[in-house]
Design an enzyme around this catalytic site. Structure first.
Site, PDB file in Angstrom:
ATOM      1  CG  PHE A 125       2.659  10.179   0.898  1.00 20.40           C
ATOM      2  CD1 PHE A 125       3.312   8.577   0.076  1.00 20.40           C
ATOM      3  CD2 PHE A 125       1.164  10.272   0.122  1.00 20.40           C
ATOM      4  CE1 PHE A 125       2.549   8.213  -1.580  1.00 20.40           C
ATOM      5  CE2 PHE A 125       0.212   9.566  -0.892  1.00 20.40           C
ATOM      6  CZ  PHE A 125       1.677   8.698  -1.628  1.00 20.40           C
ATOM      7  CG  ASP A 202      -0.020   8.128   6.594  1.00 16.82           C
ATOM      8  OD1 ASP A 202      -0.082   6.668   6.429  1.00 16.82           O
ATOM      9  OD2 ASP A 202      -0.359   9.066   5.680  1.00 16.82           O
ATOM     10  CE1 TYR A 227      -1.586   1.795  -1.805  1.00 13.62           C
ATOM     11  CE2 TYR A 227      -4.279   1.582  -1.307  1.00 13.62           C
ATOM     12  CZ  TYR A 227      -3.436   2.705  -1.445  1.00 13.62           C
ATOM     13  OH  TYR A 227      -2.620   3.994  -1.436  1.00 13.62           O
ATOM     14  CE  LYS A 228       1.396   2.431   0.196  1.00 10.66           C
ATOM     15  NZ  LYS A 228       1.201   4.071   0.670  1.00 10.66           N
ATOM     16  NE  ARG A 376       8.768   3.357  -2.996  1.00 10.04           N
ATOM     17  CZ  ARG A 376       7.193   3.826  -2.834  1.00 10.04           C
ATOM     18  NH1 ARG A 376       6.753   4.515  -1.592  1.00 10.04           N
ATOM     19  NH2 ARG A 376       6.385   2.883  -3.220  1.00 10.04           N
TER      20      ARG A 376
HETATM   21  C1  LIG Z   1      -0.175   5.181   0.168  1.00 10.15           C
HETATM   22  C2  LIG Z   1       0.014   6.105   1.250  1.00 10.15           C
HETATM   23  C3  LIG Z   1      -1.238   6.541   1.146  1.00 10.15           C
HETATM   24  C4  LIG Z   1      -2.141   6.690  -0.204  1.00 10.15           C
HETATM   25  O1  LIG Z   1      -3.666   7.094   0.623  1.00 10.15           O
HETATM   26  P1  LIG Z   1      -4.533   6.510  -0.797  1.00 10.15           P
HETATM   27  O2  LIG Z   1      -6.006   7.432  -0.115  1.00 10.15           O
HETATM   28  O3  LIG Z   1      -4.845   4.698  -0.375  1.00 10.15           O
HETATM   29  O4  LIG Z   1      -4.465   6.797  -2.176  1.00 10.15           O
HETATM   30  C5  LIG Z   1      -1.128   7.877   1.510  1.00 10.15           C
HETATM   31  N1  LIG Z   1      -0.384   8.260   2.409  1.00 10.15           N
HETATM   32  C6  LIG Z   1       0.995   7.378   2.979  1.00 10.15           C
HETATM   33  C7  LIG Z   1       1.819   8.402   3.334  1.00 10.15           C
HETATM   34  C8  LIG Z   1       0.680   6.585   1.852  1.00 10.15           C
HETATM   35  O5  LIG Z   1       2.572   6.118   1.752  1.00 10.15           O
END
Ligand SMILES: *Cc1c(COP(=O)(O)O)cnc(C)c1O
Length: 416
Positions: A125, A202, A227-228, A376
């Site tokens: 990501f 992660d 939040y997911k 997705r």
């Molecule tokens: C959603 C997501 C993030 C989001 O990071 P934020 O700091 O909450 O914006 C980070 N890494 C991965 C792999 C994600 O899917």
């Protein structure tokens, strides 16, 4: 396969989690296939926030702090137990995933002095790539990006090829944000440990949808968002995990007073607590933690094993329908076909994916789009029904077969 709507209804009738649909709110009849991006709102969250705002804050004011802090710890431990399968005292809720990743990555590279490289998957990501690049630059380290098939994810052979005793830290996503590939945490952690490196996982796309074998693998560090699949709401605070026996040895680069021993002694020198709370920085986001508590409770009510079974069943059903209906229309599966190697979302590649995405939204289905040309599709194991998957794919097949998606613009929007 049986691609009739009746078959979908039969799967719903046999679904042990069907009752969990009542734990969240449905404002309209949109088919929501983005549980991997922003989970639905638990029914209990407005009442919990109202209690916080109307009673605890408005009436009790500062006298609420002891209860708020106790609740933050209890929520972190509940998340650890119910979502991550780890013993208490190893999870904290704070900041965003990005900030937690930074704190733990810095702590990790400083705990491995003399090693010159940090390893991260090339298709991580973006925020993970940016943070690791920044940490490496500030510490005079080199970054090695592990190349792997972007639909299949990092395999043991991919990682083994870049490991040696110069590697301080390996950073990997348990479930890939684009492909949904679920990595083998046990095997990859073992490889990194054999090279003497620390591992930071992660868990953004696995927490709440797939078991995270942190304890079994002996993983060192992890971060993830709430939040997911954890349904805590937009921007809710993230979590971090540090294995108990490592905590005293690692230091947060943000020496904040919420990590301080005897905080209210107001001592002038930083002296962090030995436990997980040394990774906290400033005053916790109390409304956010209340929302995390309510979200985590929805997941705890269902239980991870049942959620994983449902996730596998939903994505397998989706892949089967896509093979029969969508493949002839130019769609290609861009996720692992083996459900044991897949998280809870499925990615389909199509040359006009962005236009198809917009047409699908106009037809009452919410997926998301990911570069370069992918839809997705994230059914939430807690709340999505098989019938919803059936209706959604039936609409997509109709849109693309009739060419209706070609009426939508090819330019991208700000948020996809
Ligand atoms: C959603 C997501 C993030 C989001 O990071 P934020 O700091 O909450 O914006 C980070 N890494 C991965 C792999 C994600 O899917």
């Amino acid at each position: 396969m049986d691609d009739s709507r009746e078959a979908a209804l039969a799967l719903d009738a046999a679904d042990p989690l069907a009752g969990c649909r009542d734990l969240v709110t449905y404002a309209d009849d949109v088919i929501y296939l983005d549980g991997n991006s922003l989970g639905r709102r638990p029914v209990s969250t407005p009442g919990a926030l109202e209690d916080l705002v109307e009673r605890q804050w408005a009436r009790d004011l500062i006298r609420s702090w002891p209860a708020w802090l106790a609740d933050a710890t209890a929520t972190a431990d509940l998340l650890g137990e119910a979502v991550l399968g780890v013993a208490p005292g190893q999870v904290a809720i704070s900041d965003s995933t990005t900030v937690n990743l930074y704190k733990l990555a810095v702590a990790a590279v400083r705990a491995r002095p003399g090693r010159s490289r940090v390893v991260i998957e090339a298709d991580a990501f973006p925020t993970d790539l940016y943070v690791i690049d920044g940490v490496a630059r500030d510490h005079g380290l080199e970054v090695t990006r592990v190349e792997a098939d972007i639909d299949d994810g990092v395999r043991a052979t991919d990682l083994a090829a870049v490991l040696d005793d110069d590697v301080a830290l390996v950073c990997l996503s348990h479930v890939g944000y684009r492909s949904g590939a679920l990595l083998d945490m046990v095997e990859l952690t073992r490889l990194a440990h054999d090279a003497g490196a620390l591992v930071l996982w992660d868990l953004c796309h696995s927490a709440g949808s797939a078991p995270t074998p942190l304890a079994e693998s002996g993983a060192d560090l992890a971060v993830g968002c709430t939040y997911k699949y954890l349904n805590a709401g937009p921007g809710a605070p993230a979590f971090l995990y540090v294995r108990a026996d490592l905590q005293a040895e690692l230091r947060s680069p943000i020496q904040g007073w919420f990590g301080q021993r005897d905080q209210f002694e107001m001592a002038p020198e930083y002296d962090p607590v030995p436990g997980i709370e040394r990774f906290l920085a400033g005053t916790p986001n109390v409304p956010g933690i209340v929302a995390v508590r309510e979200g985590v409770r929805t997941i705890a009510a269902a239980g991870l094993p049942a959620l994983r079974d449902k996730g596998v069943a939903l994505t397998s059903y989706l892949v089967d329908l896509a093979d029969v209906w969508l493949q002839p229309l130019g769609f290609r599966l861009a996720s692992p076909r083996d459900p044991a190697r897949r998280g809870s979302h499925v990615t389909l590649e199509h040359p006009q994916a962005w236009q198809a995405c917009q047409a699908w939204i106009a037809a009452g289905v919410v997926p998301d789009f990911r570069t370069p040309d992918r839809l997705r599709i994230g059914p939430a194991p807690l709340t999505t029904s098989f019938e919803e998957v059936w209706i959604a794919l039936d609409r997509l097949r109709d849109i693309v077969a009739t060419g209706r998606h070609l009426e939508f613009p090819t330019e991208r929007a700000r948020v996809t």
